[in-house]
Design a protein around this motif. Structure first.
Motif, mmCIF file in Angstrom:
data_model
loop_
_atom_site.group_PDB
_atom_site.id
_atom_site.type_symbol
_atom_site.label_atom_id
_atom_site.label_comp_id
_atom_site.label_asym_id
_atom_site.label_seq_id
_atom_site.Cartn_x
_atom_site.Cartn_y
_atom_site.Cartn_z
ATOM 1 N N ARG B 50 0.828 -1.205 0.000
ATOM 2 C CA ARG B 50 0.000 0.000 0.000
ATOM 3 C C ARG B 50 0.866 1.261 0.000
ATOM 4 N N TYR B 51 2.011 1.192 0.684
ATOM 5 C CA TYR B 51 2.925 2.330 0.679
ATOM 6 C C TYR B 51 3.445 2.566 -0.733
ATOM 7 N N GLY B 52 3.785 1.439 -1.383
ATOM 8 C CA GLY B 52 4.259 1.528 -2.775
ATOM 9 C C GLY B 52 3.208 2.190 -3.654
ATOM 10 N N LEU B 53 1.979 1.765 -3.470
ATOM 11 C CA LEU B 53 0.865 2.324 -4.254
ATOM 12 C C LEU B 53 0.728 3.825 -3.992
ATOM 13 N N TYR B 54 0.830 4.147 -2.696
ATOM 14 C CA TYR B 54 0.716 5.551 -2.280
ATOM 15 C C TYR B 54 1.758 6.401 -3.002
ATOM 16 N N LEU B 55 2.997 5.862 -3.006
ATOM 17 C CA LEU B 55 4.081 6.601 -3.663
ATOM 18 C C LEU B 55 3.822 6.733 -5.154
ATOM 19 N N LYS B 56 3.329 5.646 -5.739
ATOM 20 C CA LYS B 56 3.089 5.651 -7.177
ATOM 21 C C LYS B 56 2.052 6.740 -7.519
ATOM 22 N N GLN B 60 2.288 10.562 -9.479
ATOM 23 C CA GLN B 60 1.399 11.020 -10.537
ATOM 24 C C GLN B 60 0.586 12.237 -10.098
ATOM 25 N N GLY B 61 0.924 12.770 -8.945
ATOM 26 C CA GLY B 61 0.223 13.955 -8.463
ATOM 27 C C GLY B 61 -1.142 13.638 -7.895
ATOM 28 N N ASP B 62 -1.315 12.406 -7.420
ATOM 29 C CA ASP B 62 -2.611 11.999 -6.881
ATOM 30 C C ASP B 62 -2.489 11.792 -5.378
ATOM 31 N N LEU B 63 -3.166 12.640 -4.622
ATOM 32 C CA LEU B 63 -3.089 12.520 -3.165
ATOM 33 C C LEU B 63 -4.273 11.742 -2.603
ATOM 34 N N GLY B 64 -5.042 11.149 -3.460
ATOM 35 C CA GLY B 64 -6.196 10.391 -2.987
ATOM 36 C C GLY B 64 -7.441 11.256 -2.974
#
Lengths: 322, 321
Positions: B50-56, B60-64
């Motif tokens: 999930r951390y990896g996903l968060y970084l990915k 891409q400029g996506d903070l959720g």
């Protein structure tokens, strides 16, 4: 011949947490045109304060009394704009430690031109040319690049040369040099002294040289005054005072000089005791607690500075009268 | 990078139930819905993944997506940052101008009445908590005296100027609408002053001591001996030498303003990042909290970097060649 600067009855009192301390107590002296006037004495004898008083550079709250005639004006009465018109223009000042007397964040060029432009009204270009000339005079190699450099890029001796250039920039008539060689190596000292001596001859400049080193003084001063505890104890021409000191304090200062040619085992001579603190100047002659020749009257009466064949001396005993 | 890890771990440590906050009571009772939600947001994967996903996504400029506004956090931040930026800008300028000026004046009048007054006032400014100053200012300036508006960036019903910078005062000037500019400024005065109060005091005190440290220097005496006017001696010689310490404190002031903004924006209903952070924290809106934290961290690092660069500009001795 009238003197360039004539100081009479100069008295300086500095504010301290426990009241005023009298650091200069009734000093008279005069400086002749194109002469070097040497002021000697231990640390705390009031040498520096008596000079700072001339340009109004004493700490706030200080009280100054007396008179200092310079070019028809009394320096001690000048304030604000009138004082600033003299400071840096007619009187230049060189401080003891070139490591701290130049601003570390301003370029040499700026520190060398800002007061020139202000006092002499020169334009930027003319001021820069003048600055380069000055750097040549004080023997700084490559003056053009030196103007763009900052003080930390120079050695102590170089910085003092720059400080001298700054003091001389507006062509002053009087240069006050406050222990200009104390913070420097001995070999550099000699260079600075030669420089001062040369400049004085070239520019018809009067110099007040403050020092605690009588060796320095004997090499270039014309007349000397010996300060002790905020007073002058002996003054006169170098040729008369230094070879034949009459005041016990002057003699002690001279005896304290190390002699390189002396036998190896010769002990270094120190003046016993310490100079009095300005808050507790002894009654009578201020030197009597340390003086081996002191007699009864020295502990009660302060000796006046009186003329004694060719010099002025403040001593009741005068033990070295020939 | 370190910040992203800290932010991420913190968000995982928060005892919030993403399922409960997002799905509502009924849907969280339905196992199928819960499973679908978890797999949609990747919550069924192990932490490092999930951390990896968060970084990915971050790359891409996506903070959720905010669980409160259901908009992208970046979109929300884009909405709120200009308001905070405007507030922060004005209060930092106020703090810098008055703090440095007061500090210099106090130092030059050391132990005189002016100095004593400034010292007591700045001690007060440092000791009073910002929320209290804010409440008092609101009570007096808005409620009692009615001199200043108490909330929002403009009067109710007024349309903001066309957005160029997002700062209403500047945008209003850009389209030449003086009335709007004055109104926006009027709204800014109270919160900006409140936010600046602590920092003016801080800067006054630090500037005073930095100036006192350099006034006794030989080069200051030398400058006076050159016959330079007092104004030049103070600005070019004294203030210049004191500037490195002052700039350090200015960096701190920046950080203070960002943290102080949370309280001040809440109290003055200022629609900025602080208000957003407050709402996010109260509602356990984890992506929004993470987004704000990251934003603050980036600003903070940037400010520190600028401060370091400024040292070199101010002091030639630490200039890199």
């Amino acid at each position: 011949m009238t003197a360039l600067l004539e100081v009479e009855g100069l008295r300086v009192r500095l504010p301290t947490p426990t009241g005023f301390a009298t650091v200069v107590d009734g000093v008279d002296y005069h400086v002749e045109q194109a002469q070097v006037f040497g002021v000697a004495g231990e640390s705390g004898s009031g040498k520096t304060m008596s000079m700072l008083a001339l340009l109004g550079l004493l700490p706030p709250g200080s009280v100054v009394e007396g008179r200092a005639a310079f070019g028809g004006k009394d320096l001690l009465r000048l304030r604000g704009r009138d004082l600033r018109a003299v400071s840096g223009r007619d009187i230049g000042m060189v401080f003891q430690d070139p490591m701290t007397s130049l601003h570390p964040m301003l370029s040499v060029g700026r520190q060398l031109t800002e007061h020139v432009r202000r006092h002499l009204g020169l334009g930027r270009r003319a001021a820069v040319e003048r600055a380069e000339e000055l750097l040549v005079q004080v023997r700084i190699p490559d003056p053009t690049s030196a103007l763009h450099a900052y003080p930390h890029q120079f050695s102590g001796g170089m910085r003092q040369r720059i400080a001298i250039a700054i003091a001389l920039a507006c062509g002053p008539r009087l240069l006050i040099a406050d222990e200009p060689t104390t913070a420097l190596d001995v070999t550099v000292q000699a260079g600075i002294l030669r420089l001062l001596d040369g400049l004085r001859r070239e520019h018809d400049l009067s110099v007040i040289l403050i020092t605690h080193d009588l060796a320095v003084m004997s090499s270039i001063a014309d007349r000397v005054s010996i300060f002790y505890a905020g007073r002058v104890v002996e003054s006169g021409s170098r040729a008369s005072v230094l070879p034949h000191p009459r005041h016990p304090y002057t003699r002690a200062l001279l005896d304290a000089l190390p002699h390189p040619e002396a036998a190896r085992d010769t002990p270094l001579v120190a003046i016993k005791g310490t100079p009095p603190s300005p808050q507790q100047i002894p009654v009578g002659c201020p030197y009597h607690p340390r003086c081996p020749y002191a007699i009864e009257v020295c502990t009660t009466d302060d000796p006046p500075l009186a003329p004694v064949n060719g010099r002025r001396l403040a001593c009741h005993v005068d033990p070295f009268d020939e | 990078m370190g910040i992203t890890l800290v932010v991420f771990v913190l968000t995982q440590l928060v005892p919030s139930n993403a399922v409960a906050t997002n799905l509502g009571e009924q849907a969280s009772g339905d196992p199928a819905a819960v499973a679908a939600f978890k797999s949609h947001y990747g919550l069924d994967r192990p932490l490092p993944v999930r951390y990896g996903l968060y970084l990915k996504h971050l790359a891409q400029g996506d903070l959720g997506q905010s669980s409160l506004t259901h908009d992208a956090v970046t979109h929300d931040l884009g909405q709120f940052i200009p308001a905070t930026a405007e507030l922060a800008l004005y209060s930092i300028v106020i703090a810098a101008v008055f703090g440095i000026a007061f500090g210099v004046i106090a130092a030059m009048r050391r132990n005189r009445p002016t100095d004593h007054v400034l010292r007591v006032v700045s001690l007060g400014g440092i000791s009073m908590p910002t929320f209290w100053i804010a409440l008092v200012a609101l009570y007096l300036g808005f409620f009692k005296l009615g001199w200043f508006p108490g909330a929002e960036r403009l009067d109710p019903g007024v349309t903001p100027p066309p957005s160029k910078s997002g700062l209403y005062t500047i945008d209003a000037l850009l389209v030449g609408r003086w009335g709007l500019f004055v109104q926006a400024l009027h709204h800014l005065v109270l919160p900006a002053l409140v936010l600046a109060a602590f920092n003016v005091s801080l800067l006054t005190r630090y500037t005073r001591s930095a100036v006192l440290e350099v006034v006794g220097n030989d080069y200051v005496r030398a400058a006076r001996a050159k016959g330079l006017p007092e104004r030049v001696v103070v600005t070019r010689y004294i203030l210049r030498a004191a500037l490195p310490s002052v700039v350090t404190v200015l960096g701190l002031v920046f950080a203070n303003v960002l943290t102080g903004a949370v309280l001040v924006e809440k109290i003055f209903s200022w629609p900025g990042v602080g208000q957003y952070a407050y709402q996010a924290a109260v509602n356990l809106d984890v992506p929004a909290i993470a987004g704000v934290s990251l934003f603050v961290a980036v600003v903070y690092i940037t400010v520190n970097f600028i401060v370091d660069v400024l040292y070199g500009v101010i002091d030639p001795r630490i200039r890199v060649r």
